[in-house]
Scaffold this motif. Structure first.
Motif, PDB file in Angstrom:
ATOM      1  N   ASP A 114       0.749  -1.322   0.570  1.00  0.00           N
ATOM      2  CA  ASP A 114       0.236   0.113  -0.137  1.00  0.00           C
ATOM      3  C   ASP A 114       0.675   1.335   0.058  1.00  0.00           C
ATOM      4  OD1 ASP A 114       0.381   0.471   2.070  1.00  0.00           O
ATOM      5  OD2 ASP A 114      -0.986   0.301   4.026  1.00  0.00           O
ATOM      6  N   CYS A 115       0.576   2.346   0.862  1.00  0.00           N
ATOM      7  CA  CYS A 115       1.473   3.863   0.021  1.00  0.00           C
ATOM      8  C   CYS A 115       2.147   3.648   0.803  1.00  0.00           C
ATOM      9  CB  CYS A 115      -0.030   4.899   0.427  1.00  0.00           C
ATOM     10  SG  CYS A 115      -0.834   5.086   2.160  1.00  0.00           S
ATOM     11  N   MET A 151       0.429   8.496   1.786  1.00  0.00           N
ATOM     12  CA  MET A 151       1.446   8.317   2.288  1.00  0.00           C
ATOM     13  C   MET A 151       1.873   8.740   0.982  1.00  0.00           C
ATOM     14  SD  MET A 151       4.490   6.710   4.353  1.00  0.00           S
ATOM     15  CE  MET A 151       3.575   6.615   6.563  1.00  0.00           C
ATOM     16  N   VAL A 152       3.069   9.732   0.994  1.00  0.00           N
ATOM     17  CA  VAL A 152       4.126  10.112   0.085  1.00  0.00           C
ATOM     18  C   VAL A 152       5.440  10.688   0.429  1.00  0.00           C
ATOM     19  CG1 VAL A 152       2.256  11.361  -1.678  1.00  0.00           C
ATOM     20  CG2 VAL A 152       3.525  12.629  -0.054  1.00  0.00           C
ATOM     21  N   LEU A 153       6.053  10.617  -0.351  1.00  0.00           N
ATOM     22  CA  LEU A 153       7.444  10.812  -0.464  1.00  0.00           C
ATOM     23  C   LEU A 153       7.999  11.750  -0.544  1.00  0.00           C
ATOM     24  CD1 LEU A 153      10.348  10.474   2.009  1.00  0.00           C
ATOM     25  CD2 LEU A 153      10.891   9.019  -0.614  1.00  0.00           C
ATOM     26  N   ALA A 154       8.522  12.921   0.281  1.00  0.00           N
ATOM     27  CA  ALA A 154       8.765  14.875  -0.132  1.00  0.00           C
ATOM     28  C   ALA A 154      10.215  14.732   0.213  1.00  0.00           C
ATOM     29  CB  ALA A 154       8.214  15.547   0.811  1.00  0.00           C
ATOM     30  N   VAL A 165       7.600  15.390  -4.869  1.00  0.00           N
ATOM     31  CA  VAL A 165       6.720  14.704  -4.583  1.00  0.00           C
ATOM     32  C   VAL A 165       6.510  13.101  -4.409  1.00  0.00           C
ATOM     33  CG1 VAL A 165       3.845  13.890  -3.687  1.00  0.00           C
ATOM     34  CG2 VAL A 165       4.604  15.765  -3.451  1.00  0.00           C
ATOM     35  N   LEU A 166       7.317  12.262  -4.390  1.00  0.00           N
ATOM     36  CA  LEU A 166       7.048  10.993  -5.406  1.00  0.00           C
ATOM     37  C   LEU A 166       6.174   9.943  -4.643  1.00  0.00           C
ATOM     38  CD1 LEU A 166      10.053  12.120  -5.112  1.00  0.00           C
ATOM     39  CD2 LEU A 166      10.484   9.697  -5.164  1.00  0.00           C
ATOM     40  N   ASP A 167       4.689   9.731  -5.121  1.00  0.00           N
ATOM     41  CA  ASP A 167       3.760   8.993  -5.056  1.00  0.00           C
ATOM     42  C   ASP A 167       3.416   7.450  -6.061  1.00  0.00           C
ATOM     43  OD1 ASP A 167       1.595   9.161  -4.290  1.00  0.00           O
ATOM     44  OD2 ASP A 167       0.672  10.922  -4.923  1.00  0.00           O
ATOM     45  N   ASN A 168       2.581   7.211  -5.900  1.00  0.00           N
ATOM     46  CA  ASN A 168       1.429   6.164  -6.593  1.00  0.00           C
ATOM     47  C   ASN A 168       1.003   6.484  -7.041  1.00  0.00           C
ATOM     48  OD1 ASN A 168       1.042   5.742  -3.283  1.00  0.00           O
ATOM     49  ND2 ASN A 168      -0.214   4.330  -4.609  1.00  0.00           N
ATOM     50  N   ILE A 169       0.258   7.516  -6.852  1.00  0.00           N
ATOM     51  CA  ILE A 169      -1.170   7.363  -7.531  1.00  0.00           C
ATOM     52  C   ILE A 169      -1.024   8.449  -8.738  1.00  0.00           C
ATOM     53  CG2 ILE A 169      -3.899   8.626  -6.892  1.00  0.00           C
ATOM     54  CD1 ILE A 169      -3.302   8.326  -4.105  1.00  0.00           C
ATOM     55  N   ASN A 170      -0.370   9.589  -8.340  1.00  0.00           N
ATOM     56  CA  ASN A 170      -0.357  10.559  -9.780  1.00  0.00           C
ATOM     57  C   ASN A 170       1.934  10.352 -10.271  1.00  0.00           C
ATOM     58  OD1 ASN A 170       0.687  12.678 -11.273  1.00  0.00           O
ATOM     59  ND2 ASN A 170      -0.099  13.894 -10.600  1.00  0.00           N
TER      60      ASN A 170
END
Length: 232
Positions: A114-115, A151-154, A165-170
């Protein structure tokens, strides 16, 4: 990618051992991962996750080795791209727990997460690639279009800059001020917890619950490294 989580049953002791191998004594272990991933470790990975899982872990190690001398933008792009190819599966379905923070080995080995799992795997990979943890934050946000926690990684190029922002959604790496679909809540890394402030650095908090959760996780993993892998 085909999700493999449904075909695996894991012994808790073995998972703890692999978890310790990855996180161990936090930064020390991360900095020495090249020496940790021996043939013995790959044999353990294969025993837990099969040949496909072990092969994917090997691809991760090959990626890290191949980009260690690249510039930061390329490191961010390649790490984000590598982990975003895995399947999203929520913790209750995947691990039969309401909230489970998987190690990158578990995430890659099962082919899903998951995220939090995407973000944690990216975080530790980038630290290994030489990006200081002071420039990285695991950030809890609200995904407004989905109306759910996320959750994202900044990544912060400088202490006062707008983070990327490093993200799995966008899957595009964008400045936080271009992610109007995210509402920040708080962020943290191995150094502390921050109240979010418009996706910026925010105000550092002390003695807060989420930071204690992080510290407790590291403490448990450190105890695993010392050999405490018995069932409880």
């Amino acid at each position: 990618m085909t999700t493999r989580y449904a075909r695996k049953t894991y012994r808790r002791t073995c998972i703890c051992a692999l978890t310790g191998l990855l996180f161990g004594v936090a930064s020390l272990v991360i900095a020495q991962q090249k020496n940790i991933f021996t043939e013995e470790v790959y044999s353990r990975v294969e025993a837990l996750f099969g040949k496909t899982g072990a092969a994917d872990v090997a691809k991760w190690r090959q990626l890290v080795n191949s980009i260690e001398n690249d510039d930061i933008d390329e490191k961010l792009y390649q790490v984000n791209r590598f982990f975003n190819r895995f399947d999203f599966v929520d913790d209750l379905r995947h691990w039969r727990q309401p909230d489970y923070w998987a190690t990158p080995i578990e995430f890659i080995g099962t082919g899903a997460g998951d995220c939090e799992d995407y973000s944690i795997a990216k975080y530790f990979s980038l630290i290994e690639l030489g990006i200081p943890k002071s420039q990285l934050r695991l950030m809890y946000v609200t995904a407004l279009e989905l109306n759910q926690p996320h959750m994202v990684l900044a990544y912060y190029p400088s202490p006062t800059s707008v983070p990327l922002v490093l993200d799995n959604i966008n899957r595009r790496i964008l400045p936080a001020n271009q992610r109007r679909d995210l509402a920040p809540v708080y962020s943290f890394n191995g150094d502390g917890l921050w109240a979010a402030k418009s996706m910026g650095t925010g105000r550092k908090l002390r003695g807060s619950g989420p930071m204690k959760m992080w510290d407790d996780m590291i403490d448990r993993l450190n105890s695993v490294m010392l050999g405490d892998t018995q069932e409880q």
